[in-house]
Design an enzyme around this catalytic site. Sequence first.
Site, short mmCIF file in Angstrom:
data_model
loop_
_atom_site.label_atom_id
_atom_site.label_comp_id
_atom_site.label_asym_id
_atom_site.label_seq_id
_atom_site.Cartn_x
_atom_site.Cartn_y
_atom_site.Cartn_z
N GLN A 134 0.82 -1.21 0.00
CA GLN A 134 0.00 0.00 0.00
C GLN A 134 0.85 1.25 0.00
O GLN A 134 0.49 2.27 -0.59
CB GLN A 134 -0.94 0.00 1.21
CG GLN A 134 -2.07 -0.99 1.09
CD GLN A 134 -2.87 -0.80 -0.19
OE1 GLN A 134 -2.75 -1.60 -1.12
NE2 GLN A 134 -3.65 0.24 -0.27
N HIS A 162 1.72 2.93 -3.34
CA HIS A 162 0.71 3.62 -4.13
C HIS A 162 1.07 5.09 -4.33
O HIS A 162 0.80 5.66 -5.39
CB HIS A 162 -0.66 3.52 -3.45
CG HIS A 162 -1.48 2.36 -3.92
ND1 HIS A 162 -1.96 2.27 -5.21
CD2 HIS A 162 -1.90 1.25 -3.28
CE1 HIS A 162 -2.65 1.14 -5.34
NE2 HIS A 162 -2.62 0.51 -4.19
N GLU A 187 -9.41 1.89 5.24
CA GLU A 187 -9.89 1.48 3.92
C GLU A 187 -9.71 -0.03 3.77
O GLU A 187 -10.64 -0.76 3.46
CB GLU A 187 -9.09 2.21 2.85
CG GLU A 187 -9.42 1.77 1.43
CD GLU A 187 -8.44 2.31 0.40
OE1 GLU A 187 -8.80 2.31 -0.79
OE2 GLU A 187 -7.32 2.72 0.78
N HIS A 188 -8.49 -0.51 3.97
CA HIS A 188 -8.17 -1.93 3.95
C HIS A 188 -7.78 -2.37 5.35
O HIS A 188 -7.00 -1.68 6.02
CB HIS A 188 -7.00 -2.23 3.01
CG HIS A 188 -7.18 -1.74 1.61
ND1 HIS A 188 -6.66 -0.53 1.18
CD2 HIS A 188 -7.81 -2.29 0.55
CE1 HIS A 188 -6.97 -0.37 -0.10
NE2 HIS A 188 -7.67 -1.41 -0.50
N ASP A 212 -7.23 -6.27 -4.39
CA ASP A 212 -6.89 -5.24 -5.38
C ASP A 212 -7.07 -5.74 -6.81
O ASP A 212 -7.35 -4.95 -7.70
CB ASP A 212 -5.44 -4.79 -5.19
CG ASP A 212 -5.33 -3.54 -4.34
OD1 ASP A 212 -6.37 -3.00 -3.94
OD2 ASP A 212 -4.20 -3.10 -4.08
N HIS A 263 -53.48 18.10 -0.12
CA HIS A 263 -53.21 16.68 0.02
C HIS A 263 -54.49 15.94 0.44
O HIS A 263 -54.82 14.88 -0.11
CB HIS A 263 -52.12 16.44 1.09
CG HIS A 263 -50.72 16.67 0.61
ND1 HIS A 263 -50.26 17.91 0.24
CD2 HIS A 263 -49.68 15.81 0.45
CE1 HIS A 263 -48.98 17.81 -0.12
NE2 HIS A 263 -48.61 16.55 -0.01
#
Length: 428
Positions: free
Chosen positions: A255, A258, A322-323, A356, A415
């Site tokens: 990670q 990235h 996230e992960h 992934d 209504h």
Amino acid sequence: MKLIENPKREDWSELLRRPTKTVDDIEAIVNTVFSDVESQGNEAVNTYTSKFDKVDLTDITVSDEEIEAASNRVSKELKSAIKLAKNNIKKFHEAQKTEKVFLKTMKGVKCWQEKRPIQKVGLYIPGGTAPLFSTVLMLAIPAKIAGCKDIVLCSPPNTEGKIADEILYAAKLCGVTKICKVGGIQAIAGLTFGTASIPQVYKIFGPGNQYVTVAKQIATKYGVAIDMPAGPSELLVMADETANAEYVASDLLSQAEHGSDSQVILVTTSKDFAANVSNAVGRQLEELPRRSMAADAINNSRIIVVEDFEIALELIDAYGPEHFIVATKDDDYFVDNIGNAGSVFIGNYTPESAGDYASGTNHTLPTNGYSKAYSGVNLDSFQKSMTFQKLSPKGIKKIGPAIELMAEAEGLHAHKNAVTLRLKDLKS
């Protein structure tokens, strides 16, 4: 990676802070680009592509010939791998289809719910330092399954004015209807307003850097939906002395590579294990082609030693990764009790890389703590739930009086009248 032992709860917020800029830091430039694209269309898009991507383009639409040529350059081995991933992703997302919900709430009153596709969607595929063709699979496959009519893909061109061959091949394989050579803020603005080359869409999907994340959030001010505020990638690993330190180090680095603004965190109950992982990270880092970028991310990262699993779980939920990888003597404790995570990876043999690329789950996930309230991309992300109702004469007689009373109590007499007229006719 900085080692922190048994941090106080009052320090958790600062300890778990992401290394990202705030919206205020970059919102001004995003608004400028949006304004220019709205008023000048393709001209502004091309100007910003020249400025940010260092390439001048006269036509940002990718032709069928370009797609075919790019596909021919992708190796047979990689095509086979992409097809394997596509098959698993397709299976998992097709399994998410739901049947129409139909119910008679009372005699003469029928209600039902059906899923309908979002007709026009935009897919943002990061290019830059790592052209993420895997993201094409993650977005285009569920869009196609959902039945989206227009699937528009935007990805930044390289300095030669091209999009990576693998991205174009994956797009063709998955049914993308149009591809544009445009990235960054100007791509999101183009999808928001529409230009001569970029179709306007109803919802924008895809990860990106902090500028893309803010641009997506700004797009919502103009009535365009987004999947989530997905920014720089992040990973939290929960591991104890029973885990493999080399495996954990490799996951952290997977990670970290990235981007410089990515963040990885190891939470553990063992100081000795923490030291082993730290040493393994240092060794493995030296072997990476993207070691400079990964090293920057590692400098923003933490190893946190806590006393027990209960404290660890509380810390992890406060972060909302996230992960989330869990490799401990009692993985089930974390699997059963985790409340905030985008996607969970269980055991020594489940690297985050599996999600992934090819396990079947979607890798477009909420970052920056948004997993506390957002889901990752799934089939429902590309659909709308529409409700329907049909009343028979018996049905309106049954619920009409209740509607009249409720409408009158709220002071909404029109209504009430809409019901009263029908009830009068049914009595005559």
